[in-house]
Design a protein around this motif. Structure first.
Motif, PDB file in Angstrom:
ATOM      1  N   ILE A   1       0.844  -1.191   0.000  1.00 44.17           N
ATOM      2  CA  ILE A   1       0.000   0.000   0.000  1.00 44.17           C
ATOM      3  C   ILE A   1       0.881   1.243   0.000  1.00 44.17           C
ATOM      4  O   ILE A   1       1.683   1.451   0.909  1.00 44.17           O
ATOM      5  CB  ILE A   1      -0.930   0.005   1.222  1.00 44.17           C
ATOM      6  N   ILE A   2       0.717   2.076  -1.022  1.00 45.34           N
ATOM      7  CA  ILE A   2       1.508   3.300  -1.145  1.00 45.34           C
ATOM      8  C   ILE A   2       0.807   4.472  -0.473  1.00 45.34           C
ATOM      9  O   ILE A   2       1.417   5.287   0.209  1.00 45.34           O
ATOM     10  CB  ILE A   2       1.778   3.626  -2.631  1.00 45.34           C
ATOM     11  N   ASP A   3      -0.519   4.550  -0.669  1.00 45.69           N
ATOM     12  CA  ASP A   3      -1.280   5.655  -0.084  1.00 45.69           C
ATOM     13  C   ASP A   3      -2.741   5.238   0.026  1.00 45.69           C
ATOM     14  O   ASP A   3      -3.247   4.454  -0.777  1.00 45.69           O
ATOM     15  CB  ASP A   3      -1.155   6.916  -0.939  1.00 45.69           C
TER      16      ASP A   3
ATOM     17  N   ARG B   1      -1.626   1.382  -4.849  1.00 46.48           N
ATOM     18  CA  ARG B   1      -0.975   0.137  -4.450  1.00 46.48           C
ATOM     19  C   ARG B   1       0.027  -0.318  -5.511  1.00 46.48           C
ATOM     20  O   ARG B   1      -0.107  -0.007  -6.691  1.00 46.48           O
ATOM     21  CB  ARG B   1      -2.000  -0.981  -4.249  1.00 46.48           C
ATOM     22  N   VAL B   2       1.005  -1.082  -5.058  1.00 51.71           N
ATOM     23  CA  VAL B   2       1.925  -1.779  -5.959  1.00 51.71           C
ATOM     24  C   VAL B   2       1.676  -3.264  -5.801  1.00 51.71           C
ATOM     25  O   VAL B   2       1.663  -3.780  -4.678  1.00 51.71           O
ATOM     26  CB  VAL B   2       3.401  -1.455  -5.636  1.00 51.71           C
TER      27      VAL B   2
ATOM     28  N   VAL C   1       5.079  -5.676 -10.421  1.00 53.65           N
ATOM     29  CA  VAL C   1       4.576  -5.881 -11.785  1.00 53.65           C
ATOM     30  C   VAL C   1       3.503  -4.867 -12.168  1.00 53.65           C
ATOM     31  O   VAL C   1       3.238  -4.664 -13.350  1.00 53.65           O
ATOM     32  CB  VAL C   1       4.017  -7.307 -11.974  1.00 53.65           C
ATOM     33  N   ALA C   2       2.875  -4.214 -11.177  1.00 57.10           N
ATOM     34  CA  ALA C   2       1.795  -3.275 -11.512  1.00 57.10           C
ATOM     35  C   ALA C   2       1.676  -2.198 -10.450  1.00 57.10           C
ATOM     36  O   ALA C   2       1.894  -2.441  -9.268  1.00 57.10           O
ATOM     37  CB  ALA C   2       0.470  -4.014 -11.657  1.00 57.10           C
ATOM     38  N   VAL C   3       1.315  -1.002 -10.904  1.00 53.20           N
ATOM     39  CA  VAL C   3       1.003   0.129 -10.026  1.00 53.20           C
ATOM     40  C   VAL C   3      -0.461   0.481 -10.261  1.00 53.20           C
ATOM     41  O   VAL C   3      -0.883   0.691 -11.404  1.00 53.20           O
ATOM     42  CB  VAL C   3       1.890   1.343 -10.337  1.00 53.20           C
TER      43      VAL C   3
END
Length: 234
Positions: free
Chosen positions: A97-99, A126-127, A135-137
């Motif tokens: 979780i990025i934000d 999320r990444v 593999v995905a953002v």
């Protein structure tokens, strides 16, 4: 001798053809139930069954207390019931979780989710990693009045599983637009690739089984990790 199709299927077929032929435009309201009953000489139950077919096919959506409206089907999609799946999935997939924040709905999100500009949405970034490799953002928006009680522990797993098991909400269909782009600085850093690295950008709106849009997202995905399978019903 073949049996005649039920009347509600015939009505659904006629309305479907009109929608696909643009007799009803995107976001245009369909005639009210009483008017459809009169036009097709059918009962309210029959009309509701016909409309349910079109909702499940992703052609229309319903607004409580207002009526039924034509969905945006300009994204080269096929009319047909499809189960909504997350783009990146599997036993070896983990999520960082990025934000996570609650914000006033941006204009494009308001339009995509068919909500008021005064409504608030979850802003989720999320990444997704496969065997520890990014593999995905993903950046997703969901209306808080529909998807209630979102928690951090849910975001690190499957949001859709939480919705089904705890909220009784069933994701049904996805309208998805895929294009090739450069990763860009932010996504490139998170994906551990050069900003000029080619990736796939997936713009999608996901709908519940009652036709309500509940998620708008932008995903940047390493192209080698994505395989498209398409079934066209003719």
């Amino acid at each position: 001798m073949a049996e005649a199709a039920p009347k509600y299927e015939l009505i659904a077929n006629d309305l479907r053809q009109k929608i696909l032929e643009k007799a009803y435009e995107t976001n245009e309201q369909l005639p009210q139930e009483a008017a459809l009953c009169k036009a097709y000489n059918a009962s309210r139950i029959t009309i509701r069954k016909a409309m349910d077919i079109l909702v499940n096919e992703g052609l229309i959506y319903k607004r409580r207390g207002s009526g039924s409206y034509v969905k945006d089907i300009t994204e080269n999609q096929t009319a047909g019931q499809t189960r909504s799946l997350e783009v990146v999935e599997g036993n070896d997939i983990t999520t960082e979780i990025i934000d996570f924040a609650v914000i006033a709905s941006p204009e494009v999100v308001t339009e995509k989710l068919k909500i008021s500009s005064f409504d608030f949405v979850y802003d989720i970034r999320r990444v997704r990693k496969k065997a520890g490799v990014p593999v995905a953002v993903e950046q997703s928006y969901m209306p808080i009045q529909t998807v209630q009680g979102m928690r951090l522990d849910v975001l690190s797993q499957s949001i859709y599983t939480y919705m089904e098991n705890e909220l009784g909400l069933i994701p049904q269909s996805t309208h998805r637009l895929i294009r090739a782009v450069y990763a860009g600085k932010k996504a490139g850093k998170l994906l551990d690739v050069d900003e000029k690295h080619p990736v796939l950008e997936i713009e999608q709106t996901v709908y519940l089984n009652d036709g309500r849009p509940f998620e708008y997202s932008l995903i940047r995905l390493k192209s080698e990790e994505y395989e498209l399978q398409n079934i066209v019903v003719v």
